[in-house]
Design a protein around this motif. Sequence first.
Motif, PDB file in Angstrom:
ATOM      1  N   MET A 273      -0.211  -2.911  19.575  1.00 11.17           N
ATOM      2  CA  MET A 273      -1.349  -3.468  19.215  1.00 11.17           C
ATOM      3  C   MET A 273      -1.481  -5.115  19.423  1.00 11.17           C
ATOM      4  SD  MET A 273      -2.542  -1.437  15.816  1.00 11.17           S
ATOM      5  CE  MET A 273      -3.892  -2.656  15.365  1.00 11.17           C
ATOM      6  N   LYS A 274      -2.408  -5.672  20.059  1.00 11.46           N
ATOM      7  CA  LYS A 274      -2.461  -7.065  20.323  1.00 11.46           C
ATOM      8  C   LYS A 274      -2.612  -7.863  18.845  1.00 11.46           C
ATOM      9  CE  LYS A 274      -3.789  -6.766  25.199  1.00 11.46           C
ATOM     10  NZ  LYS A 274      -4.847  -7.012  26.154  1.00 11.46           N
ATOM     11  N   ARG A 275      -3.398  -7.335  18.270  1.00  7.93           N
ATOM     12  CA  ARG A 275      -4.155  -8.127  16.901  1.00  7.93           C
ATOM     13  C   ARG A 275      -3.780  -7.190  15.833  1.00  7.93           C
ATOM     14  NH1 ARG A 275      -8.497  -7.847  13.705  1.00  7.93           N
ATOM     15  NH2 ARG A 275      -9.497  -6.482  14.984  1.00  7.93           N
ATOM     16  N   ARG A 276      -2.715  -7.633  14.963  1.00  8.26           N
ATOM     17  CA  ARG A 276      -2.405  -6.942  13.614  1.00  8.26           C
ATOM     18  C   ARG A 276      -2.694  -7.945  12.658  1.00  8.26           C
ATOM     19  NH1 ARG A 276       3.331  -4.760  15.727  1.00  8.26           N
ATOM     20  NH2 ARG A 276       3.346  -6.970  16.168  1.00  8.26           N
ATOM     21  N   ASN A 277      -3.243  -7.268  11.562  1.00  7.86           N
ATOM     22  CA  ASN A 277      -3.266  -7.935  10.030  1.00  7.86           C
ATOM     23  C   ASN A 277      -1.981  -7.852   9.550  1.00  7.86           C
ATOM     24  OD1 ASN A 277      -3.736  -8.737   7.535  1.00  7.86           O
ATOM     25  ND2 ASN A 277      -6.056  -8.328   7.638  1.00  7.86           N
ATOM     26  N   GLU A 278      -1.425  -8.897   9.332  1.00  6.43           N
ATOM     27  CA  GLU A 278      -0.069  -8.856   8.808  1.00  6.43           C
ATOM     28  C   GLU A 278      -0.048  -8.056   7.249  1.00  6.43           C
ATOM     29  OE1 GLU A 278       3.352 -11.170   9.723  1.00  6.43           O
ATOM     30  OE2 GLU A 278       1.771 -12.515  10.717  1.00  6.43           O
ATOM     31  N   LEU A 279      -1.129  -7.964   6.520  1.00 11.69           N
ATOM     32  CA  LEU A 279      -1.323  -7.383   5.248  1.00 11.69           C
ATOM     33  C   LEU A 279      -1.091  -5.818   5.597  1.00 11.69           C
ATOM     34  CD1 LEU A 279      -4.475  -8.925   3.850  1.00 11.69           C
ATOM     35  CD2 LEU A 279      -1.804  -9.483   3.138  1.00 11.69           C
ATOM     36  N   PHE A 280      -1.244  -5.444   6.746  1.00 11.08           N
ATOM     37  CA  PHE A 280      -0.923  -4.083   6.924  1.00 11.08           C
ATOM     38  C   PHE A 280       0.801  -3.874   6.632  1.00 11.08           C
ATOM     39  CE2 PHE A 280       0.900  -1.000  10.332  1.00 11.08           C
ATOM     40  CZ  PHE A 280       0.223   0.158   9.878  1.00 11.08           C
ATOM     41  N   PHE A 281       1.579  -4.848   7.131  1.00 14.76           N
ATOM     42  CA  PHE A 281       2.999  -4.378   6.874  1.00 14.76           C
ATOM     43  C   PHE A 281       3.226  -4.698   5.332  1.00 14.76           C
ATOM     44  CE2 PHE A 281       3.104  -6.532  11.094  1.00 14.76           C
ATOM     45  CZ  PHE A 281       3.178  -5.220  11.769  1.00 14.76           C
ATOM     46  N   LEU A 282       2.555  -5.444   4.576  1.00 15.59           N
ATOM     47  CA  LEU A 282       2.600  -5.856   3.159  1.00 15.59           C
ATOM     48  C   LEU A 282       2.362  -4.146   2.554  1.00 15.59           C
ATOM     49  CD1 LEU A 282       3.009  -7.121   0.621  1.00 15.59           C
ATOM     50  CD2 LEU A 282       0.569  -7.803   0.514  1.00 15.59           C
ATOM     51  N   MET A 283       1.327  -3.507   2.945  1.00 16.84           N
ATOM     52  CA  MET A 283       0.899  -2.156   2.609  1.00 16.84           C
ATOM     53  C   MET A 283       2.293  -1.230   2.829  1.00 16.84           C
ATOM     54  SD  MET A 283      -2.167   0.300   4.017  1.00 16.84           S
ATOM     55  CE  MET A 283      -1.138   0.929   5.283  1.00 16.84           C
ATOM     56  N   LEU A 284       2.767  -1.373   3.725  1.00 18.13           N
ATOM     57  CA  LEU A 284       4.107  -0.262   4.224  1.00 18.13           C
ATOM     58  C   LEU A 284       4.909  -0.610   3.452  1.00 18.13           C
ATOM     59  CD1 LEU A 284       3.840  -0.340   8.240  1.00 18.13           C
ATOM     60  CD2 LEU A 284       2.733   1.350   6.611  1.00 18.13           C
ATOM     61  N   ALA A 285       5.470  -1.952   3.105  1.00 19.88           N
ATOM     62  CA  ALA A 285       6.431  -2.204   2.133  1.00 19.88           C
ATOM     63  C   ALA A 285       6.228  -1.745   0.965  1.00 19.88           C
ATOM     64  CB  ALA A 285       6.791  -3.816   2.199  1.00 19.88           C
ATOM     65  N   LEU A 286       5.013  -1.731   0.444  1.00 21.99           N
ATOM     66  CA  LEU A 286       4.758  -1.398  -1.066  1.00 21.99           C
ATOM     67  C   LEU A 286       4.696   0.039  -1.054  1.00 21.99           C
ATOM     68  CD1 LEU A 286       2.005  -4.176  -1.792  1.00 21.99           C
ATOM     69  CD2 LEU A 286       4.172  -3.802  -2.962  1.00 21.99           C
ATOM     70  N   ILE A 287       4.295   0.914  -0.021  1.00 22.31           N
ATOM     71  CA  ILE A 287       4.382   2.184   0.036  1.00 22.31           C
ATOM     72  C   ILE A 287       5.996   2.579   0.050  1.00 22.31           C
ATOM     73  CG2 ILE A 287       4.023   4.345   1.483  1.00 22.31           C
ATOM     74  CD1 ILE A 287       1.382   2.923   2.430  1.00 22.31           C
ATOM     75  N   GLU A 288       6.819   2.039   0.877  1.00 20.04           N
ATOM     76  CA  GLU A 288       8.117   2.316   0.933  1.00 20.04           C
ATOM     77  C   GLU A 288       8.950   1.947  -0.308  1.00 20.04           C
ATOM     78  OE1 GLU A 288      11.609   3.489   3.558  1.00 20.04           O
ATOM     79  OE2 GLU A 288       9.645   4.108   2.769  1.00 20.04           O
ATOM     80  N   PHE A 289       8.406   0.983  -0.905  1.00 15.93           N
ATOM     81  CA  PHE A 289       9.160   0.608  -2.511  1.00 15.93           C
ATOM     82  C   PHE A 289       8.910   1.882  -3.347  1.00 15.93           C
ATOM     83  CE2 PHE A 289       9.303  -0.853  -6.544  1.00 15.93           C
ATOM     84  CZ  PHE A 289      10.300  -1.736  -6.718  1.00 15.93           C
ATOM     85  N   ARG A 290       7.603   2.354  -3.373  1.00 16.84           N
ATOM     86  CA  ARG A 290       7.358   3.530  -4.200  1.00 16.84           C
ATOM     87  C   ARG A 290       8.083   4.721  -3.932  1.00 16.84           C
ATOM     88  NH1 ARG A 290       1.557   4.734  -3.941  1.00 16.84           N
ATOM     89  NH2 ARG A 290       1.256   3.384  -5.675  1.00 16.84           N
ATOM     90  N   ASN A 291       8.349   4.963  -2.372  1.00 11.43           N
ATOM     91  CA  ASN A 291       9.312   6.016  -1.848  1.00 11.43           C
ATOM     92  C   ASN A 291      10.528   5.852  -2.334  1.00 11.43           C
ATOM     93  OD1 ASN A 291       6.884   7.291  -0.344  1.00 11.43           O
ATOM     94  ND2 ASN A 291       7.494   6.018   1.499  1.00 11.43           N
ATOM     95  N   LYS A 292      11.139   4.852  -2.461  1.00  7.88           N
ATOM     96  CA  LYS A 292      12.602   4.614  -2.751  1.00  7.88           C
ATOM     97  C   LYS A 292      12.817   4.538  -4.456  1.00  7.88           C
ATOM     98  CE  LYS A 292      14.506   2.192   1.177  1.00  7.88           C
ATOM     99  NZ  LYS A 292      15.117   1.076   1.769  1.00  7.88           N
ATOM    100  N   HIS A 293      11.873   3.978  -5.070  1.00  6.94           N
ATOM    101  CA  HIS A 293      12.097   3.642  -6.371  1.00  6.94           C
ATOM    102  C   HIS A 293      11.102   4.775  -7.286  1.00  6.94           C
ATOM    103  CE1 HIS A 293      14.788   0.189  -5.699  1.00  6.94           C
ATOM    104  NE2 HIS A 293      13.665   0.071  -4.553  1.00  6.94           N
ATOM    105  N   ASN A 294      10.251   5.434  -6.690  1.00  7.13           N
ATOM    106  CA  ASN A 294       9.690   6.320  -7.619  1.00  7.13           C
ATOM    107  C   ASN A 294       8.658   5.778  -8.660  1.00  7.13           C
ATOM    108  OD1 ASN A 294       8.585   9.079  -8.028  1.00  7.13           O
ATOM    109  ND2 ASN A 294       9.658   9.454  -9.565  1.00  7.13           N
ATOM    110  N   ARG A 295       8.515   4.436  -8.263  1.00  6.98           N
ATOM    111  CA  ARG A 295       7.505   3.862  -9.129  1.00  6.98           C
ATOM    112  C   ARG A 295       6.675   2.443  -8.484  1.00  6.98           C
ATOM    113  NH1 ARG A 295      10.229  -0.930 -10.581  1.00  6.98           N
ATOM    114  NH2 ARG A 295      12.474  -1.123 -10.362  1.00  6.98           N
TER     115      ARG A 295
END
Length: 341
Positions: free
Chosen positions: A227-249
Motif C-alpha cells: 500500500m502506498k498510503r497507510r495511516n500509521e494509526l493502523f499499526f497502533l491498532m495492531l499493537a494494541l490487539i497484539e498486546f491483548r493477545n499476549k496479556h489477555n487484558r
Amino acid sequence: MSAGTENKDKQLSAVEAELYDRQIRLWGIESQEKLRAANVLLINIRALGSEIAKNILLSGINSLTILDDGMVTQDEQSKNFLLNRDSIGKKIAEEVLLKAQALNPLVKIVADTDSPSSKDQSFYKNFTIIVATSIKSDLLLKIDKTCRANNVQLIFGDVFGTFGYCVADFQEHEYHEDQVQLSGKKRNHEGVEKTTVKVQGTINYPELNKVIILPNRKQNADSIKKMKRRNELFFLMLALIEFRNKHNRNPSDASRKVDLKALQSIKKDIFELYQVDESKSKLSEDIFGIVFGEVVPVCAVLGGIISQEVIKAVSHKEVPINNVFLFDPVTYDGKEETIGA
C-alpha cells in the motif's frame, strides 16, 4: 412457516410504525422492516458495548443477544450507564438487562453469561450481524470464518484511552443510496426541477485474516506492505490487539511502566513485519501514553460510528465504511482506510 406468514412477521405493527416514525422518515419503511427482522449478537458490553447496545436498540432491531461472561467491577460500573451501583460483583450481561430493555420494550433481549471462547462455532451462525468488542484476534478470525460460511455480517471495534477503531467484514455487500439529480429544465417561480434516483453499488470486503496480520503468524502481509498510503494509526491498532493477545487484558495504569515497554516492543515487531522505517515514522513515541483505559466520550463517538455501520449493513441503505475506521487520539478526527482489499 409459509411465505405469507414470514412476510407478515417482517412487517411493522401499528405500534412499531408509530414508535419508529421519525427514523422511517429518515431512511424509509423498507430499511426499517429489514432492521425489524435483524437478530444482533453483541460480544462484550463494557463502556463501548453499552453505547453500541443503546443505539441499535433504539434503531428497532428484532433481537439483541448480549454475550459476556464478565463480572461488574467498580471501575466498570463508573463507565457503563446501563449498570447500577448495586451491580458490582454480579454478572454484567444480566445486570444491563433492565436499563437496556427500558430503551426499547419492543426488542427481545437475551443475556448469555458464557465465555465467547467456550461457544461452539455453530452458535455464531444464527445471527444477522455480529458486533464484537474486547476479544482476542484468534477467536475473532474463527468467528469471521463462520460468518463468511453462513452469510453473517461482522464488525468489531475497541477503545483504548482516546484512541478507537472499528473494522468491518460485510463480505459482498450490496447497497443503495438516494441521490438528488437536477433535470436541467428550469421551472417558473420554483427553480430547477429535482428528482431522487436510487443508485446501487457493491463493496467486496476482504476476510479479516487479510486485514489483522500480526508478527509470528502464518499470514501473508504482502498486500498491506504494498500500500502506498497507510495511516500509521493502523499499526497502533495492531499493537494494541497484539498486546491483548499476549496479556489477555488491555494496558492498565496499575502496570503502566511495564505495559509501555511491552507496547514499544510490539510496535518494533510490527514495523519490522510491515517494513516501516521507524526513524521516518510519524507515530509518536508518546502515543502509547494516551491509550490507557476507556475514555467514555470516545466510547460514545465510536459507539455511534459502529451502530451507524450496523444500521447501514442490515438495511443495505447508504455506503458503509470500507473497511477500517480509525479515530485519531490526538486530533479527534476519524479516518476511513481500505486495508487488505
